[in-house]
Design a protein around this motif. Structure first.
Motif, PDB file in Angstrom:
ATOM      1  N   THR A 267       0.836  -1.194   0.000  1.00 57.22           N
ATOM      2  CA  THR A 267       0.000   0.000   0.000  1.00 57.22           C
ATOM      3  C   THR A 267       0.875   1.249   0.000  1.00 57.22           C
ATOM      4  O   THR A 267       2.055   1.200   0.346  1.00 57.22           O
ATOM      5  CB  THR A 267      -0.923   0.065   1.235  1.00 57.22           C
ATOM      6  N   VAL A 268       0.267   2.361  -0.375  1.00 53.63           N
ATOM      7  CA  VAL A 268       0.919   3.666  -0.292  1.00 53.63           C
ATOM      8  C   VAL A 268      -0.036   4.612   0.417  1.00 53.63           C
ATOM      9  O   VAL A 268      -1.176   4.791  -0.023  1.00 53.63           O
ATOM     10  CB  VAL A 268       1.257   4.234  -1.686  1.00 53.63           C
ATOM     11  N   VAL A 269       0.420   5.195   1.515  1.00 50.03           N
ATOM     12  CA  VAL A 269      -0.396   6.157   2.258  1.00 50.03           C
ATOM     13  C   VAL A 269       0.200   7.550   2.072  1.00 50.03           C
ATOM     14  O   VAL A 269       1.413   7.710   2.042  1.00 50.03           O
ATOM     15  CB  VAL A 269      -0.468   5.793   3.758  1.00 50.03           C
ATOM     16  N   ASP A 270      -0.665   8.543   1.939  1.00 50.74           N
ATOM     17  CA  ASP A 270      -0.176   9.890   1.646  1.00 50.74           C
ATOM     18  C   ASP A 270      -1.061  10.917   2.337  1.00 50.74           C
ATOM     19  O   ASP A 270      -2.157  11.242   1.870  1.00 50.74           O
ATOM     20  CB  ASP A 270      -0.178  10.111   0.122  1.00 50.74           C
ATOM     21  N   ARG A 271      -0.610  11.380   3.464  1.00 49.26           N
ATOM     22  CA  ARG A 271      -1.252  12.480   4.181  1.00 49.26           C
ATOM     23  C   ARG A 271      -0.252  13.026   5.191  1.00 49.26           C
ATOM     24  O   ARG A 271       0.447  12.242   5.853  1.00 49.26           O
ATOM     25  CB  ARG A 271      -2.535  12.024   4.886  1.00 49.26           C
ATOM     26  N   ILE A 272      -0.158  14.322   5.315  1.00 52.14           N
ATOM     27  CA  ILE A 272       0.767  14.934   6.269  1.00 52.14           C
ATOM     28  C   ILE A 272       0.043  15.096   7.599  1.00 52.14           C
ATOM     29  O   ILE A 272      -1.028  15.704   7.673  1.00 52.14           O
ATOM     30  CB  ILE A 272       1.275  16.286   5.747  1.00 52.14           C
TER      31      ILE A 272
ATOM     32  N   ARG B 251       3.802   0.055  -7.285  1.00 48.29           N
ATOM     33  CA  ARG B 251       5.189   0.507  -7.304  1.00 48.29           C
ATOM     34  C   ARG B 251       5.361   1.946  -7.811  1.00 48.29           C
ATOM     35  O   ARG B 251       6.052   2.741  -7.157  1.00 48.29           O
ATOM     36  CB  ARG B 251       6.023  -0.465  -8.147  1.00 48.29           C
ATOM     37  N   PRO B 252       4.788   2.352  -8.937  1.00 48.83           N
ATOM     38  CA  PRO B 252       4.982   3.741  -9.363  1.00 48.83           C
ATOM     39  C   PRO B 252       4.436   4.754  -8.348  1.00 48.83           C
ATOM     40  O   PRO B 252       5.069   5.789  -8.092  1.00 48.83           O
ATOM     41  CB  PRO B 252       4.222   3.814 -10.697  1.00 48.83           C
ATOM     42  N   PHE B 253       3.287   4.472  -7.757  1.00 49.89           N
ATOM     43  CA  PHE B 253       2.702   5.365  -6.758  1.00 49.89           C
ATOM     44  C   PHE B 253       3.576   5.406  -5.495  1.00 49.89           C
ATOM     45  O   PHE B 253       3.742   6.456  -4.870  1.00 49.89           O
ATOM     46  CB  PHE B 253       1.295   4.889  -6.404  1.00 49.89           C
ATOM     47  N   GLU B 254       4.115   4.267  -5.163  1.00 53.38           N
ATOM     48  CA  GLU B 254       4.997   4.146  -4.002  1.00 53.38           C
ATOM     49  C   GLU B 254       6.261   4.976  -4.191  1.00 53.38           C
ATOM     50  O   GLU B 254       6.674   5.734  -3.299  1.00 53.38           O
ATOM     51  CB  GLU B 254       5.335   2.669  -3.845  1.00 53.38           C
ATOM     52  N   LEU B 255       6.886   4.848  -5.355  1.00 54.38           N
ATOM     53  CA  LEU B 255       8.104   5.608  -5.625  1.00 54.38           C
ATOM     54  C   LEU B 255       7.817   7.103  -5.655  1.00 54.38           C
ATOM     55  O   LEU B 255       8.617   7.905  -5.159  1.00 54.38           O
ATOM     56  CB  LEU B 255       8.725   5.161  -6.951  1.00 54.38           C
ATOM     57  N   ALA B 256       6.677   7.485  -6.241  1.00 52.46           N
ATOM     58  CA  ALA B 256       6.325   8.901  -6.284  1.00 52.46           C
ATOM     59  C   ALA B 256       6.194   9.467  -4.876  1.00 52.46           C
ATOM     60  O   ALA B 256       6.704  10.554  -4.568  1.00 52.46           O
ATOM     61  CB  ALA B 256       5.025   9.094  -7.059  1.00 52.46           C
ATOM     62  N   LYS B 257       5.523   8.729  -4.006  1.00 47.95           N
ATOM     63  CA  LYS B 257       5.310   9.232  -2.657  1.00 47.95           C
ATOM     64  C   LYS B 257       6.600   9.224  -1.841  1.00 47.95           C
ATOM     65  O   LYS B 257       6.966  10.216  -1.202  1.00 47.95           O
ATOM     66  CB  LYS B 257       4.225   8.396  -1.974  1.00 47.95           C
ATOM     67  N   LEU B 258       7.314   8.089  -1.843  1.00 45.47           N
ATOM     68  CA  LEU B 258       8.522   7.980  -1.032  1.00 45.47           C
ATOM     69  C   LEU B 258       9.598   8.961  -1.480  1.00 45.47           C
ATOM     70  O   LEU B 258      10.309   9.547  -0.656  1.00 45.47           O
ATOM     71  CB  LEU B 258       9.076   6.557  -1.089  1.00 45.47           C
TER      72      LEU B 258
ATOM     73  N   TYR C 174       1.285  16.244  -9.203  1.00 43.95           N
ATOM     74  CA  TYR C 174       1.686  15.858  -7.851  1.00 43.95           C
ATOM     75  C   TYR C 174       2.756  16.811  -7.314  1.00 43.95           C
ATOM     76  O   TYR C 174       2.713  17.217  -6.148  1.00 43.95           O
ATOM     77  CB  TYR C 174       2.188  14.421  -7.861  1.00 43.95           C
ATOM     78  N   GLN C 175       3.714  17.189  -8.157  1.00 45.07           N
ATOM     79  CA  GLN C 175       4.746  18.135  -7.727  1.00 45.07           C
ATOM     80  C   GLN C 175       4.136  19.470  -7.331  1.00 45.07           C
ATOM     81  O   GLN C 175       4.504  20.052  -6.294  1.00 45.07           O
ATOM     82  CB  GLN C 175       5.764  18.333  -8.846  1.00 45.07           C
ATOM     83  N   ALA C 176       3.216  19.978  -8.141  1.00 46.14           N
ATOM     84  CA  ALA C 176       2.571  21.248  -7.826  1.00 46.14           C
ATOM     85  C   ALA C 176       1.787  21.148  -6.523  1.00 46.14           C
ATOM     86  O   ALA C 176       1.805  22.064  -5.686  1.00 46.14           O
ATOM     87  CB  ALA C 176       1.657  21.666  -8.973  1.00 46.14           C
ATOM     88  N   ALA C 177       1.102  20.003  -6.327  1.00 43.90           N
ATOM     89  CA  ALA C 177       0.332  19.809  -5.097  1.00 43.90           C
ATOM     90  C   ALA C 177       1.255  19.758  -3.879  1.00 43.90           C
ATOM     91  O   ALA C 177       0.923  20.304  -2.814  1.00 43.90           O
ATOM     92  CB  ALA C 177      -0.494  18.531  -5.192  1.00 43.90           C
TER      93      ALA C 177
ATOM     94  N   GLN D 101      15.244   4.610   1.113  1.00 45.74           N
ATOM     95  CA  GLN D 101      14.157   4.664   0.142  1.00 45.74           C
ATOM     96  C   GLN D 101      13.830   6.080  -0.309  1.00 45.74           C
ATOM     97  O   GLN D 101      13.315   6.285  -1.413  1.00 45.74           O
ATOM     98  CB  GLN D 101      12.891   3.999   0.697  1.00 45.74           C
ATOM     99  N   ARG D 102      14.154   7.074   0.506  1.00 45.69           N
ATOM    100  CA  ARG D 102      13.790   8.450   0.167  1.00 45.69           C
ATOM    101  C   ARG D 102      14.832   9.134  -0.713  1.00 45.69           C
ATOM    102  O   ARG D 102      14.470   9.876  -1.642  1.00 45.69           O
ATOM    103  CB  ARG D 102      13.590   9.272   1.450  1.00 45.69           C
TER     104      ARG D 102
END
Length: 497
Positions: free
Chosen positions: A226-231, A288-295, A353-356, A383-384
């Motif tokens: 999974t990929v979680v994305d929230r600050i 995987r692509p979403f994971e790499l984008a987030k991490l 995503y970058q702009a966001a 990973q980061r």
């Protein structure tokens, strides 16, 4: 209502009308999920999404939370009927909602048998986790670290475990013996391929304690990634006081977050599941692509801001991203060094995503402390920042921004600010980092060389890469001599020239 009264179910109807509250009857929905690590992030992210799912579709998808360490979260939630407030803050205002998905909270160190029993129940279809990177107790090769003191304890006494890995393995053993199947383990931690990481350490553990359970795990257990994305910044006493003013009663379990929320889940469950998608979650065949984008894009730039910004004297993310040079550095990293390492995928718009991300970082209402992001850097760096740097090196592409970001972590690991004042380096390797800093910290090349020998952090390809070593030493020397602000400004000018 009295300001000294605690939030609880009987007070929901009396709350101000603009506050969102559960629209479902909590008592009519059973427990189908157990969550390990019921901290602020889980309560602001997965539990809030489940609240939306229950409101739209119902089902027996409330959860029992398990605290793997402290009693605090139980002491905060249980007297409040496990209700709590999520505050979504943006520059234009805030929104408060009461979450009702949590049914109970257990404290594993106080009663490991109770924690194991609720996970072993046949009615439990999903066990989810947010135990942080270090909670998986991995060694440098990514397998189980059998020398970890708590893992050593659990291997010797598997029925009274201390770790998440030990708790899960014993619960799975009991499920196997009872013939219970149809289980999904859902890791929600910031690790690449977190489902596979989880299954590997469980297999490593079970193979040493009960090979029959290891075979069962291999055959029966679903561990989607999974990929979680929230600050989610740390809640402050001021946050709790401000929410009490609005509610008219006290909520000790307040969590503060941003409006943005995303959850991407590999669609590979082992049995029944909630309809996460009705609450906006993405179910995909490959995370995987979403994971790499987030991490890399979010977490990598976050870490860059945390280490270099802290050294420059900033306290909060929104402050450092408002600085022209730091913002330019992050923009360069996102566009030129991090995004090129992320493969394209349907539904993944990297430019948007970058702009966001830049808007999210600039949110002044969130007051996200750099020190919170800087914690556990040795566990987060690979990973980061290190994996994207290696990807660029392998393709012969420039990695100047990443070299500075990684050098920022190394400089931060010295434990001294630019005025010579001491601060605490909150990291599982803090003792070793301090020992290396005392011996080698005065010389940039020696300090870089010594830290590169930490196999838990740096893999062999980077450790032995002359250009990587030289770039780190060059940026670290500048940080030591000129300071973070001047070093960031110099690189930004170089990149723009």
């Amino acid at each position: 209502m009295s300001m000294s009264a605690r939030l609880r179910a009987e007070l929901l109807a009396a709350l101000p009308g603009h506050i969102q509250r559960p629209v479902y009857d909590r008592q009519q929905h059973g427990v189908g999920i157990v969550h390990l690590g019921i901290g602020a992030f889980h309560r602001a992210h997965q539990a809030a999404i489940l609240d939306d799912v229950l409101a739209r579709t119902g089902g027996n998808w409330r959860s029992v939370g398990i605290s793997c360490r402290s009693r605090t979260v139980r002491e905060h939630l249980v007297p409040q009927d496990c209700l709590y407030t999520v505050v979504e803050r943006a520059s234009e205002g805030e929104r408060l909602r009461i979450i009702g998905t949590v049914a109970d909270v257990l404290v594993a160190p106080d009663d490991p048998a109770a924690a194991i029993a609720v996970m072993a129940r046949a009615a439990t279809h999903i066990i989810s986790l947010t135990v942080t990177e270090k909670g998986y107790c991995r060694d440098a090769a990514g397998g189980l670290n059998t020398e970890h003191p708590d893992i050593a304890h659990d291997l010797a006494a598997p029925s009274t475990p201390r770790t998440a890995v030990g708790l899960l393995t014993e619960a799975l053993r009991q499920r196997r013996l009872r013939g219970a199947t149809a289980l999904t383990l859902l890791s929600c931690d910031n690790l690449p391929q977190n489902g596979r990481v989880l299954k590997r350490v469980l297999l490593d553990f079970a193979s040493r304690t009960d090979p029959a359970t290891a075979d069962w795990i291999e055959r029966e257990l679903a561990c989607p990634s999974t990929v979680v994305d929230r600050i989610v910044p740390a809640t402050t006493p001021e946050d709790i006081a401000a929410v009490a003013e609005v509610l008219g009663c006290c909520d000790d379990a307040v969590v503060v977050t941003e409006p943005f929320s995303r959850w991407t889940i590999e669609d590979r469950f082992g049995g029944p599941r909630p309809r996460f998608e009705v609450a906006g979650a993405q179910l995909v065949s490959d995370v995987r692509p979403f994971e790499l984008a987030k991490l890399r894009l979010l977490n990598g730039s976050h870490s860059t801001l945390a280490y270099l910004g802290s050294l420059a004297g900033f306290r909060f993310v929104h402050e450092v991203i408002a600085d022209r040079d730091f913002r330019a550095l992050v923009q360069h990293l996102l566009r030129a060094e991090l995004a090129p390492t992320v493969p394209a995928a349907p539904g993944l718009d990297l430019q948007a995503y970058q702009a966001a991300l830049l808007r999210r970082f600039a949110n002044p209402a969130l007051r996200h402390q750099l020190s919170q992001i800087a914690m556990d850097g040795s566990q987060k760096l690979p990973q980061r920042l290190l994996e994207p740097a290696q990807s660029l090196l392998e393709r012969g592409l420039p990695f100047d921004g990443l070299a500075l970001a990684i050098a920022g972590w190394i400089r931060y690991a010295l434990g001294r600010d630019e005025s010579g004042g001491r601060y605490v380096v909150d990291d599982p390797l803090a003792g070793r980092l301090a020992a290396i800093a005392d011996l080698r910290g005065a010389d940039a090349e020696q300090f870089v060389g010594a830290l590169l020998e930490l196999s838990e952090v740096f893999g062999e390809p980077l450790r032995n890469h002359p250009a990587f070593r030289a770039a780190l030493a060059r940026q670290l020397q500048s940080l030591l001599v000129r300071g973070a602000r001047a070093t960031v400004r110099a690189l930004v000018q170089q990149l723009s020239g």
